[in-house]
Design an enzyme around this catalytic site. Structure first.
Site, PDB file in Angstrom:
ATOM      1  N   GLU A 487       0.860  -1.185   0.000  1.00 35.17           N
ATOM      2  CA  GLU A 487       0.000   0.000   0.000  1.00 35.17           C
ATOM      3  C   GLU A 487       0.897   1.236   0.000  1.00 35.17           C
ATOM      4  O   GLU A 487       1.187   1.796  -1.028  1.00 35.17           O
ATOM      5  CB  GLU A 487      -0.953  -0.032   1.199  1.00 35.17           C
ATOM      6  CG  GLU A 487      -1.989   1.062   1.108  1.00 35.17           C
ATOM      7  CD  GLU A 487      -3.327   0.677   1.709  1.00 35.17           C
ATOM      8  OE1 GLU A 487      -3.468  -0.432   2.234  1.00 35.17           O
ATOM      9  OE2 GLU A 487      -4.243   1.522   1.650  1.00 35.17           O
ATOM     10  N   GLU A 751      -2.337   0.387  13.290  1.00 35.41           N
ATOM     11  CA  GLU A 751      -3.386   0.895  12.415  1.00 35.41           C
ATOM     12  C   GLU A 751      -4.756   0.818  13.088  1.00 35.41           C
ATOM     13  O   GLU A 751      -5.560   1.724  12.989  1.00 35.41           O
ATOM     14  CB  GLU A 751      -3.423   0.057  11.130  1.00 35.41           C
ATOM     15  CG  GLU A 751      -4.572   0.391  10.203  1.00 35.41           C
ATOM     16  CD  GLU A 751      -4.498  -0.363   8.887  1.00 35.41           C
ATOM     17  OE1 GLU A 751      -3.895  -1.456   8.856  1.00 35.41           O
ATOM     18  OE2 GLU A 751      -5.040   0.149   7.888  1.00 35.41           O
TER      19      GLU A 751
HETATM   20  C1  BGC Z   1      -5.279   2.889   4.552  1.00 35.58           C
HETATM   21  C2  BGC Z   1      -5.764   3.979   5.455  1.00 35.58           C
HETATM   22  C3  BGC Z   1      -6.636   4.853   4.635  1.00 35.58           C
HETATM   23  C4  BGC Z   1      -7.828   4.000   4.342  1.00 35.58           C
HETATM   24  C5  BGC Z   1      -8.958   4.661   3.690  1.00 35.58           C
HETATM   25  C6  BGC Z   1      -6.461   2.068   4.187  1.00 35.58           C
HETATM   26  O1  BGC Z   1      -6.143   0.994   3.397  1.00 35.58           O
HETATM   27  O2  BGC Z   1      -4.259   2.160   5.116  1.00 35.58           O
HETATM   28  O3  BGC Z   1      -4.952   4.440   6.372  1.00 35.58           O
HETATM   29  O4  BGC Z   1      -6.911   6.101   5.117  1.00 35.58           O
HETATM   30  O5  BGC Z   1      -7.455   2.840   3.620  1.00 35.58           O
HETATM   31  O6  BGC Z   1     -10.083   3.981   3.989  1.00 35.58           O
END
Ligand code: BGC
Length: 893
Positions: A487, A751
């Site tokens: 990501e 997270e």
């Molecule tokens: C990310 C987040 C992001 C989110 C949005 C995720 O996959 O890691 O931090 O803001 O998607 O929904």
């Protein structure tokens, strides 16, 4: 090397220090015609201030390019006002400052220029020509083939040329890649930047760096070479898989321009062209997500030195000559800022697992002794271990995060990957000889440290450490969500919610300047802001709380750094964003989706109303746009957005605020947003606070907030006199809380609150990073609330600091320091034996309002003397000019 705040210089009298050009210390290649020069002030004298300043800039040949003359004001920055700057030159500059009643003192620095006029580019973009490619023959004793995900990755290539540059008084190289480059001159690596040129929205702008290589040039011919890899340009990016992830191009390309000035005043300009030669080298592939495969047997000895026989190399291919989007790099480069020694090593299933003791973004350097030629050492990276001590990699999704090194068979060999970065704490090593040395190399954008927080509670100290490490691990060229899985994108909400904390920790003015340029240019024709910047995934934009980064980020940068230019650059984009939302929601309740909607992302067990959340952000964006227009003197726009903000406020109150102060959805985040953004009618504020408090109490003082609400808990609760509750949350270690992750040994911010729980073990693998900073946005309250370093309403650039500490919780002391544009601001409080001691340091030129916390305002003393001030229920409010102040006060709690 650790990430700590540098000392301020001792200063018996007022003196300037920490000189910056365009917010950067000694940038070597700026590209603006009117750079901003700035400095900070130090003085040990009380009440000191700059009364006058003078800036002088000297160009090539010692020629004076600008003398501002003495200007009598307190500004700690000056916009260059001299003769037009020339490209590829170095300018020395000096600032002198003078207090009202003392001698002038000076400090010096320099900056270099890049290519100031696009027609000065001579170099062409070059790349690999598949037509002339000699067949690649891997060594016959090749160990195993590559994995499925890496089988198709092309090999990075080496490019070289030789040219006559001496005698030279200065040699500069402007270099960039559509991809990643490592520049070499006469056998030396040039510069200490990593992952250069960095990531921007390459369709709009490709950043280049300027390197001064004068010292590397000898008498004979010079060799200039570069290794070129995929990086963000043509490598894996995000979760799209490599095919689609080649967002910018299929193959990397290189651009190098060399400018040598000779003693007779002449100048040689050369650059990449079809005369360069290229070949594969030891790297069989290099990919940011997958890792690197380096085969030391394939090294070309001396390829970056003059005289190397490159007749077997192929001619480089000129791929294009356009320079339209080249821009000088706007921010500090990514650098290795620290090295970590392993804290322990264990064996699991015949594999060695090394623990660095800290989750980082970076890689490892290996030193091997006694490896046989052809031995392959494999490094796998992970953030956690499973219960049986094996590396946990499920949360990396498709990112392989694996490096391979094939040994040359030298008695000692050292390897560190160059074109990849991993998010990890543990490294699993296989295939290494018994004598192997492992060093963790910490990598991130090298934004200067600008703040520090500490206190008497070990868990809160760990929390502070965790959020600083998450900032470091995620500020890698752009503000990313995470450094480990497939990501690593510039999610706008993550950046926005963490920004206040980030600004306390580090000087991120330059870092965010470039990112905002990408945000603006990625805005759709309609005004929608993409969810990720640089914009690499289609179809996701216009998200409440995400798109609002367009207003929140420029406004906050202005608030902290006091540089209006960020507003000037961003106001049109701020307006377009707000207009876009309004156009689709003429009723002013943001209900019609203009893109995605993630609500209060990763909230714990509740569902904050999406309409409440969206409309609150709409109101905030309208308000910030009005303020920005006001600062820039555009009163028509100011009135328009202020009017809009007022109407959104009315609509919000009508729609979502009940007569008893309850807010639709009745969740913590709903109350926090409404209270923080002033959306609760005055008479209902106490009731709304009551509902928020009741919710917290009902849940046994536990939070339910996700991304949008979490950073507001501390500020809103303290603002309304309930910092006792904010402290309860801070000290909590039950699920969900910050302490819960720390109890489990977290060294970065997770997270999700349920990244790991007793009940379920590791959280959902589809999305479970252990290094995401959004939930770490509590940091701003530690600085601004607990230690109490902030600004008065209406102050920008900390001209009028507000020191309002909040002794509480189980803390006996807390302290914070922050380097404001004026200089260092510091606050430290300690309670013991019924006395509170508050030590405050105010930078020259600032006038602070200090709330000395006390149970008896009449007891407040400064250096033994009573203090003039206004008593409140819990403090004596007084003024403090620059210098160090020590207050004492009764504290009977
Ligand atoms: C990310 C987040 C992001 C989110 C949005 C995720 O996959 O890691 O931090 O803001 O998607 O929904």
């Amino acid at each position: 090397m650790t990430w700590t705040l540098p000392d301020t210089p001792a200063a018996e009298t007022l003196r300037p220090y920490d000189l910056r050009c365009e917010h950067l210390a000694t940038p070597s290649g700026i590209g603006v015609a009117v750079p901003r020069l700035s400095w900070r002030l130090a003085s040990d004298r009380r009440g000191d201030a700059q009364a006058a300043r003078r800036v002088r800039v000297t160009g090539p040949g010692g020629v004076l390019a600008w003398d501002s003359g003495w200007i009598e004001d307190e500004d700690v920055s000056a916009d260059y006002g001299g003769a037009p700057l020339t490209s590829f030159a170095r300018y020395a500059w000096q600032v002198e400052v003078r207090p009202a009643d003392g001698p002038a003192t000076a400090a010096e620095s320099w900056f270099g220029t890049g290519v100031l006029h696009p027609d000065e580019w001579r170099a062409a973009w070059i790349g690999h020509d598949p037509e002339t490619e000699p067949p690649f023959e891997p060594p016959t004793d090749d160990p195993e083939p590559r994995g499925a995900r890496t089988a198709h990755l092309p090999a990075p290539r080496c490019f070289r040329t030789e040219l006559a540059l001496s005698p030279a008084t200065s040699v500069r190289i402007a270099c960039t890649a559509r991809g990643l480059y490592e520049l070499r001159v006469n056998g030396h690596r040039v510069g200490d930047g990593e992952l250069t040129p960095g990531w921007t929205d390459y369709r709009q702008r490709v950043p280049y760096q300027v390197h001064d290589v004068t010292d590397l040039i000898g008498d004979g011919p010079a060799c200039v070479g570069a290794v070129l890899a995929d990086g963000w340009w043509s490598g894996s990016l995000g979760w799209d898989g490599r095919r689609q992830a080649q967002h910018y191009g299929r193959d990397p390309q290189l651009l190098v321009q060399i400018v040598a000035d000779h003693p007779d005043g002449s100048r040689t300009v050369a650059g990449t062209d079809e005369g360069w030669r290229e070949s594969t080298g030891p790297l069989r592939y290099a990919d940011l997500l997958m890792g690197e495969w380096y085969d030391a047997r394939l090294e070309h000895d001396g390829w970056d030195l003059p005289g190397f026989d490159d007749s077997a190399w192929a001619p480089a291919r000129v791929v294009d000559t356009g320079h339209g989007v080249l821009v000088p790099t706007a921010a500090e480069p990514v650098r290795v800022t620290e090295e970590l020694r392993p804290v322990s090593t264990s064996e699991s299933g015949g594999r060695t697992v090394v623990d660095l003791g800290q989750n980082i973004a970076g890689r490892v350097r290996l030193t091997l002794r006694g490896a046989a030629r052809g031995d392959r050492v494999t490094l796998r990276h992970g953030e956690a271990l499973t219960d049986d001590g094996a590396l946990y990699t499920a949360n990396l999704r498709s990112a392989e995060a694996t490096d391979h090194y094939v040994a040359a068979g030298r008695p000692e060999e050292t390897y560190e990957p160059r074109f990849t970065v991993h998010g990890f704490r543990y490294v699993e090593i296989t295939g290494a000889p018994a004598d192997v040395e492992v060093t963790g190399r910490v990598l991130h954008s090298d934004t200067p440290v600008a703040g520090e927080f500490s206190c008497s509670d070990a868990m809160v100290r760990q929390l502070t450490s965790n959020l600083r490490w998450s900032q470091r691990g995620n500020f890698v060229s752009v503000p990313t969500d995470c450094p480990q899985r497939d990501e690593r994108l510039g999610w706008t909400a993550d950046a926005q919610v963490f920004l206040p904390t980030a600004c306390y920790n580090a000087d991120v003015a330059a870092f965010f300047t470039g990112w905002l340029a990408d945000l603006r240019s990625a805005q759709t024709a309609e005004g929608a802001v993409p969810d990720v910047v640089p914009h690499v995934m289609t179809g996701r934009h216009g998200t409440p709380g995400w798109g609002d980064a367009a207003t929140i980020v420029p406004w906050h940068l202005y608030h902290v750094y006091g540089d209006e230019r960020v507003l000037r650059d961003s106001l049109p984009s701020m307006r377009r964003w707000v207009d876009h939302v309004e156009r689709h929601n003429p009723g002013l309740i943001w209900r019609t989706r203009v893109g995605s909607h993630y609500g209060d992302w990763l909230q714990a067990g509740v569902r904050t109303s999406r309409d409440v959340l969206a409309t609150a952000f709409f109101a905030l964006s309208a308000e910030l746009t009005a303020k920005a227009a006001g600062v820039l003197g555009d009163n028509t726009a100011r009135d328009r957005y202020a009017g809009l903000r007022a109407r959104i406020g009315e609509a919000f109150a009508r729609e979502f605020v009940a007569a008893d102060g309850r807010i639709t959805g009745d969740t913590q985040t709903g109350y926090l947003l409404a209270l923080a953004y002033g959306l609760v009618p005055g008479e209902l504020v106490p009731a709304a606070v009551g509902h928020l408090v009741a919710d917290l109490e009902r849940r046994g003082r536990r939070l339910t907030t996700g991304f949008a609400g979490v950073g507001l808990l501390g500020p809103v609760l303290s603002e309304h006199g309930r910092h006792d509750l904010a402290y309860a949350l801070l000290h909590d270690d039950r699920y969900p809380s910050w302490g819960y992750s720390i109890k489990r040994g977290a060294t970065t911010i997770w997270e999700r609150w349920d990244g790991w729980t007793e009940e379920t073990g590791f959280g959902p693998v589809a999305m479970n990073s252990f290094n995401h900073y959004a939930l770490g946005s509590v940091g701003a309250w530690l600085y601004g609330g607990v230690a109490g370093i902030g600004q008065e309403e209406g102050s920008v650039g900390f001209r009028r600091p507000l020191i309002r500490p909040l002794p509480g919780g189980t803390l006996r002391w807390a302290e914070a320091a922050h380097d404001t544009p004026l200089g260092r601001l510091r606050s430290r409080w300690e309670v013991s034996g019924g006395v509170l001691r508050l030590e405050v340091q105010v930078p020259p030129g600032a006038l602070a309002t200090v709330h000395v916390p006390t149970t008896d305002p009449s007891s407040v003393r400064e250096s033994g003397a009573p203090v003039d001030g206004v008593a409140t229920d819990s403090a004596l409010v007084c003024r403090a000019g620059s210098g160090r102040h020590v207050f004492t006060a009764a504290w009977e709690r």
